[in-house]
Motif scaffolding. Sequence first.
Motif, short mmCIF file in Angstrom:
data_model
loop_
_atom_site.label_atom_id
_atom_site.label_comp_id
_atom_site.label_asym_id
_atom_site.label_seq_id
_atom_site.Cartn_x
_atom_site.Cartn_y
_atom_site.Cartn_z
N ARG A 260 0.80 -1.21 0.00
CA ARG A 260 0.00 0.00 0.00
C ARG A 260 0.84 1.26 0.00
NH1 ARG A 260 -2.83 -4.03 1.72
NH2 ARG A 260 -5.12 -4.02 1.75
N SER A 261 2.10 1.15 0.40
CA SER A 261 2.93 2.35 0.50
C SER A 261 4.37 2.04 0.13
CB SER A 261 2.86 2.92 1.92
OG SER A 261 3.41 2.00 2.85
N LEU A 262 5.14 3.08 -0.04
CA LEU A 262 6.57 2.99 -0.32
C LEU A 262 7.33 3.79 0.73
CD1 LEU A 262 6.66 3.62 -4.17
CD2 LEU A 262 6.83 1.41 -3.02
N GLY A 263 8.65 3.50 0.82
CA GLY A 263 9.49 4.29 1.71
C GLY A 263 9.15 4.13 3.17
N ALA A 264 8.66 2.95 3.57
CA ALA A 264 8.25 2.69 4.96
C ALA A 264 7.08 3.58 5.36
CB ALA A 264 9.42 2.87 5.93
N GLY A 265 5.98 3.45 4.60
CA GLY A 265 4.72 4.05 5.00
C GLY A 265 4.54 5.52 4.70
N ILE A 266 5.44 6.14 3.91
CA ILE A 266 5.36 7.59 3.73
C ILE A 266 4.85 8.01 2.36
CG2 ILE A 266 7.16 7.98 5.43
CD1 ILE A 266 9.06 8.63 3.08
N ILE A 275 9.18 5.73 -9.41
CA ILE A 275 10.22 6.39 -10.20
C ILE A 275 10.98 7.40 -9.34
CG2 ILE A 275 10.60 8.01 -12.11
CD1 ILE A 275 8.30 6.60 -13.58
N GLY A 276 10.25 8.19 -8.57
CA GLY A 276 10.89 9.18 -7.72
C GLY A 276 11.78 8.55 -6.67
N TRP A 277 11.31 7.45 -6.06
CA TRP A 277 12.09 6.79 -5.01
C TRP A 277 13.35 6.15 -5.58
CZ3 TRP A 277 12.11 6.87 0.12
CH2 TRP A 277 12.89 5.91 0.79
N ILE A 278 13.23 5.46 -6.72
CA ILE A 278 14.40 4.82 -7.33
C ILE A 278 15.41 5.87 -7.77
CG2 ILE A 278 15.21 3.39 -9.24
CD1 ILE A 278 12.38 2.06 -9.21
N GLY A 279 14.93 6.95 -8.38
CA GLY A 279 15.83 7.96 -8.91
C GLY A 279 16.56 8.75 -7.84
N SER A 281 15.96 8.67 -3.80
CA SER A 281 15.31 8.47 -2.50
C SER A 281 15.89 9.39 -1.43
CB SER A 281 15.46 7.01 -2.06
OG SER A 281 16.82 6.71 -1.77
N GLN A 282 17.12 9.86 -1.62
CA GLN A 282 17.74 10.71 -0.62
C GLN A 282 17.03 12.06 -0.46
OE1 GLN A 282 20.13 9.82 1.53
NE2 GLN A 282 20.07 7.77 0.64
N SER A 283 16.42 12.53 -1.55
CA SER A 283 15.69 13.80 -1.44
C SER A 283 14.34 13.61 -0.76
CB SER A 283 15.48 14.40 -2.84
OG SER A 283 14.62 13.58 -3.62
N ILE A 284 13.88 12.36 -0.66
CA ILE A 284 12.61 12.05 -0.01
C ILE A 284 12.82 11.67 1.45
CG2 ILE A 284 10.58 10.54 -0.07
CD1 ILE A 284 11.14 10.17 -3.08
N LYS A 285 13.80 10.82 1.68
CA LYS A 285 14.13 10.39 3.05
C LYS A 285 15.64 10.50 3.22
CE LYS A 285 11.93 6.96 4.98
NZ LYS A 285 11.46 5.61 5.43
N PRO A 286 16.14 11.66 3.65
CA PRO A 286 17.58 11.89 3.75
C PRO A 286 18.28 10.87 4.64
CG PRO A 286 16.37 13.94 4.01
CD PRO A 286 15.35 12.83 4.05
N ASN A 287 19.47 10.45 4.20
CA ASN A 287 20.36 9.56 4.97
C ASN A 287 19.84 8.14 5.09
OD1 ASN A 287 22.24 11.68 5.51
ND2 ASN A 287 20.87 12.43 7.11
N ASN A 288 18.83 7.76 4.27
CA ASN A 288 18.51 6.34 4.23
C ASN A 288 19.64 5.62 3.49
OD1 ASN A 288 17.46 5.12 1.42
ND2 ASN A 288 16.92 7.30 1.47
N ARG A 289 19.67 4.31 3.54
CA ARG A 289 20.83 3.57 3.05
C ARG A 289 20.76 3.21 1.57
NH1 ARG A 289 21.62 -0.18 8.49
NH2 ARG A 289 22.66 1.45 9.71
N MET A 290 19.76 3.70 0.87
CA MET A 290 19.66 3.46 -0.57
C MET A 290 20.29 4.62 -1.33
SD MET A 290 16.36 2.66 -2.92
CE MET A 290 16.44 2.69 -4.70
N PRO A 291 21.27 4.35 -2.19
CA PRO A 291 21.89 5.45 -2.94
C PRO A 291 20.94 6.02 -3.97
CG PRO A 291 22.69 3.35 -3.74
CD PRO A 291 21.86 3.04 -2.53
#
Length: 312
Positions: A260-266, A275-279, A281-291
């Motif tokens: 139902r969601s991406l980025g751990a519920g956000i 597309i936004g998360w793959i391209g 993700s740091q601008s959506i959730k800073p300092n997460n471990r996905m480059p």
Amino acid sequence: MSGWPPPVLDPHGPFSNTVTTLAWGLIALMTLIFIGVCAAMWVALYGSDGLRAKLGGERVVKWFGLIIPAGVLLLLLAWGLTLAAGMTTVKGDELRMRVSGNIYWWRVSYLDAAGKEMLADANELHIPVGRPVVVDMVSEDVIHSFWVPKLGGKMDMIPGRTNQLKLQADKAGVYGGQCAEFCGGAHALMGFVVVAHEPADWQRWLDSRLKPVTNTPLSVEALRGKQLFNEVGCAACHRVAGTQAQGLSGPDLTFVGSRRSLGAGILPNTRATLIGWIGDSQSIKPNNRMPAYRSLKADELNALAAYMESLK
């Protein structure tokens, strides 16, 4: 988790009802104490000399400053421990799950009666209505805290230790959860959802997830996305059952298309958000471990998102 009443005061299960009862008891006691303090302040400011003398007397100070508060606190402790005892008591007939806290997402495992993992997922829990669920909670990095206000209490996840908490939903629905212990800069963006199904629906859901997974892309675009998934290194961090992708440092993506969601519920799970998360993700959730994959072209991002959508 917004709106009125607040989730913590709107229980949808027996364990969250326990927390709500305790909360209302504390609120009532706090209100009585506040009224008592206001009354004492009024006497100190505006009362007669006789009343002020009595208020400051040794007997009043002894009883209202020591004996009565100590008695109330002891009674409150005993009541709270008795009331909350059933929230962690494991009887053995509950559904078993394990949730691991990571920066900033949740690894979810469904366990069999022997405690062995039979199904892996991430950031989403599915439970049957009317049945207690025991969640084994661990952390793979720092201290996190697991909290579904409408279904249960709050419990910390501590590295090197396993804590247990019970959840139960009285009616079907989707319930929001949140990490409730500061774990880093993106802590507020570490959410999840719990989906409560009617028992028969939940069993059908579980049976469908336990079937052998083929994960064959259904379109040319999704097939291109699968190739890119391996070429750009996604398989090193993520697992997709039925493929060579067996990475464990990131969320399991076997059923990501049905979440139902991406980025751990956000974020809502749509082609655009994928597309936004793959391209980036740091601008959506800073300092997460996905480059961030800013070097990918638009058609490549679209193909990867198509592949993610096909994973159901």
